[in-house]
Design a protein around this motif. Sequence first.
Motif, PDB file in Angstrom:
ATOM      1  N   SER A 277       0.827  -1.206   0.000  1.00 38.09           N
ATOM      2  CA  SER A 277       0.000   0.000   0.000  1.00 38.09           C
ATOM      3  C   SER A 277       0.862   1.256   0.000  1.00 38.09           C
ATOM      4  N   ARG A 278       1.937   1.241   0.804  1.00 36.41           N
ATOM      5  CA  ARG A 278       2.835   2.412   0.846  1.00 36.41           C
ATOM      6  C   ARG A 278       3.411   2.709  -0.524  1.00 36.41           C
ATOM      7  N   ASP A 279       3.904   1.681  -1.201  1.00 38.58           N
ATOM      8  CA  ASP A 279       4.537   1.884  -2.502  1.00 38.58           C
ATOM      9  C   ASP A 279       3.540   2.390  -3.543  1.00 38.58           C
ATOM     10  N   ILE A 280       2.299   1.897  -3.479  1.00 32.37           N
ATOM     11  CA  ILE A 280       1.289   2.347  -4.444  1.00 32.37           C
ATOM     12  C   ILE A 280       1.006   3.833  -4.255  1.00 32.37           C
ATOM     13  N   TRP A 281       0.852   4.265  -3.015  1.00 32.19           N
ATOM     14  CA  TRP A 281       0.577   5.690  -2.774  1.00 32.19           C
ATOM     15  C   TRP A 281       1.774   6.554  -3.171  1.00 32.19           C
ATOM     16  N   LEU A 282       2.985   6.058  -2.926  1.00 30.94           N
ATOM     17  CA  LEU A 282       4.167   6.827  -3.332  1.00 30.94           C
ATOM     18  C   LEU A 282       4.244   6.931  -4.851  1.00 30.94           C
ATOM     19  N   LYS A 283       3.885   5.850  -5.552  1.00 33.86           N
ATOM     20  CA  LYS A 283       3.849   5.904  -7.015  1.00 33.86           C
ATOM     21  C   LYS A 283       2.796   6.891  -7.505  1.00 33.86           C
ATOM     22  N   ALA A 284       1.709   7.035  -6.725  1.00 32.21           N
ATOM     23  CA  ALA A 284       0.647   7.966  -7.111  1.00 32.21           C
ATOM     24  C   ALA A 284       1.058   9.421  -6.931  1.00 32.21           C
ATOM     25  N   GLY A 285       2.172   9.636  -6.237  1.00 36.70           N
ATOM     26  CA  GLY A 285       2.676  11.006  -6.138  1.00 36.70           C
ATOM     27  C   GLY A 285       2.685  11.601  -4.761  1.00 36.70           C
ATOM     28  N   VAL A 286       2.445  10.803  -3.716  1.00 30.49           N
ATOM     29  CA  VAL A 286       2.513  11.319  -2.355  1.00 30.49           C
ATOM     30  C   VAL A 286       3.977  11.579  -2.011  1.00 30.49           C
TER      31      VAL A 286
END
Length: 654
Positions: free
Chosen positions: A640-649
Amino acid sequence: MSQPTDESRVLVIYTGGTIGMLIGNRGYVPEPFFLTETLKSQTRFHDPLQDSLFSNSGSVQGFRQFLSQSGRSSPSGPSPTTAEFKPPTLLVRSSRPIGNFATRGLGGLNQLDAPAPPTCVKLAENLYEAHLPSLITPRSSVSGGGGSKSIRYAILEWNPLLDSSNIETEDWIRLASEIELNYSFDAFVILHGTDTMSYTSSALSFLLEDLGKTVILTGAQIPLSQLRNDAVDNLMGALSIAGNYIIPECCLYFNHTLFRGNRVSKISSYDLGAFQSPNFPPLVNVGIDIIVNWNDVIRQTSLRRFRAHKVMSPHVATLRLFPGIATATIRAFLSPPIRGVVLESFGSGNAPQRPDLILAFKEACDRGVVIVAISQCMKGSVSDAYEAGRELAAVGVVAGSDMTPECALTKLSYLLSKPELHVEDVRKLVSTPLRGELTRQSATTLSQTTINQNIENIQGLLSEFVRLSGRPETPQITISLPTEATQDAAASWTSTAAEAASTEAALLPFLIHAAAARNDAEAVKFCLEAEATTDSIASPGPSNVASGLANTLDAASGGSPLHAAALNGSTECVDILLSRGALVHLRDTLGHTALYYAARRGHERIVNVLVQAGASLSGLDGGFAAWAVKTAIQNADHVSRDIWLKAGVHTEDF
């Protein structure tokens, strides 16, 4: 700070021009601070407490309540005045120092009287940022908009302010860079002088590659400092369109009309209608209603992220033919370092047929100079209808179709600045529409749909609609035309093309939303193919998005089919919708983008595709996204962390 759902954020880049000028000893001159301070004092442009007459006159009841409360204090004590209220600031970046007022030529203005400059931080070479005080318009609704909305905006004022006659190529690149640096804003308005505005709007249309947001240039013939002016209408009109509609183009707004930026020319130095688009209709007509011609708005089908191109070739020029022009003049004009020439020819692309003159053009073309022929006429296009025009084409001169002189020049400068393009590539691309700047000649015409085809289309549409309803057994739907024996009876279906199209327009929006939610790629394709036979698709919800079925809004959620596909993990549907012009920056009524829903549901591949297409978290996305990353880190949920970071967080968000 999270962004309210009933608020859009616009960056106003103030370069100078008549709109903010005052009368000096030698005529109109730009004056620092004047524009911003004037807008602060006018409640139609700045209503921070939403307590002005404009914000409270939407209904009789609201107006009467406003009158009854005027001048009164609340039970808990006096309410803050506008002067005491400090509106939130907006983070703005620039390639130049922001608010460095000490270097301005203020003349007799005491520095202590000037507004306090914002704190400007240098992040890197040619990169600065500052929190600029924001202004906010009263709440208002526009034609087709979903409810009332305020427009919060910050003004990035150039130092020094420029008369548009002093605008250079470097200033076009600076504008493109500032839009790229501040692409988190919903839209952009550029205040610019009128003399060269059409050059700037044409240049930016090419420099802003894969643009997915609204960019509008505007100005005035009479400055805001005069009691009777066109500045108020032009600025408010540009702000209203930018804040309420997603028109992913570089546009020019003037005299109640929004034009495609690379299709306009200035045609009058004294009329309020200073600009015309001779060969292309306006994108928006502003009257009692705001009418957006969505079918003419460019659909973004590229899957690349937005970027600003930051180079323009200086070795281009415009040559206007005239009877008796000397060959020596042309040879001198075409000499190095010239690499590209816009040739303003007679009529539909003709030139004198003197052998020495034609030879001069041939020698230049053989040497690698790109010569583009356009017409000296305001209306019309270059063609090969005449022998005189065909001789130019025979020696290598490229037909520029119906491009304006401003567009042809800036397009040539843009293409010649790309080192990866060879001369033949440039010649091919200069006559190819890249941003809707020219009309592509079509050799075919559409045949009229027959009655039987209309019936077949509607029958297939209804069958698809029933199938997607989820019933275990799909009934076969058959529509028949009335026979001769029943001609006088009331037919169950009429057979005109207009009625068939209106039926499709009513059903297709619902169908494509259902198909996207169910990951039915074939049904999505069916809808988009059916759209091609329909003149226009009417959205059942707010009509403030770009044309096309891929962007039609759901009446309940305010989301597009892309929202539905991203939420439900319909990867194939996302790919199809993006290829047909789905806008990645659309927000639903909750203020969320499709990227937000994909990240929240853990659809990693969809997140990657949307980010590649230029999507970013905006609106109310950021607050939850930062919390989600923090929670994922605490729970050791690396996926989940990596997905949100990929989304631009960004890690600094939490």
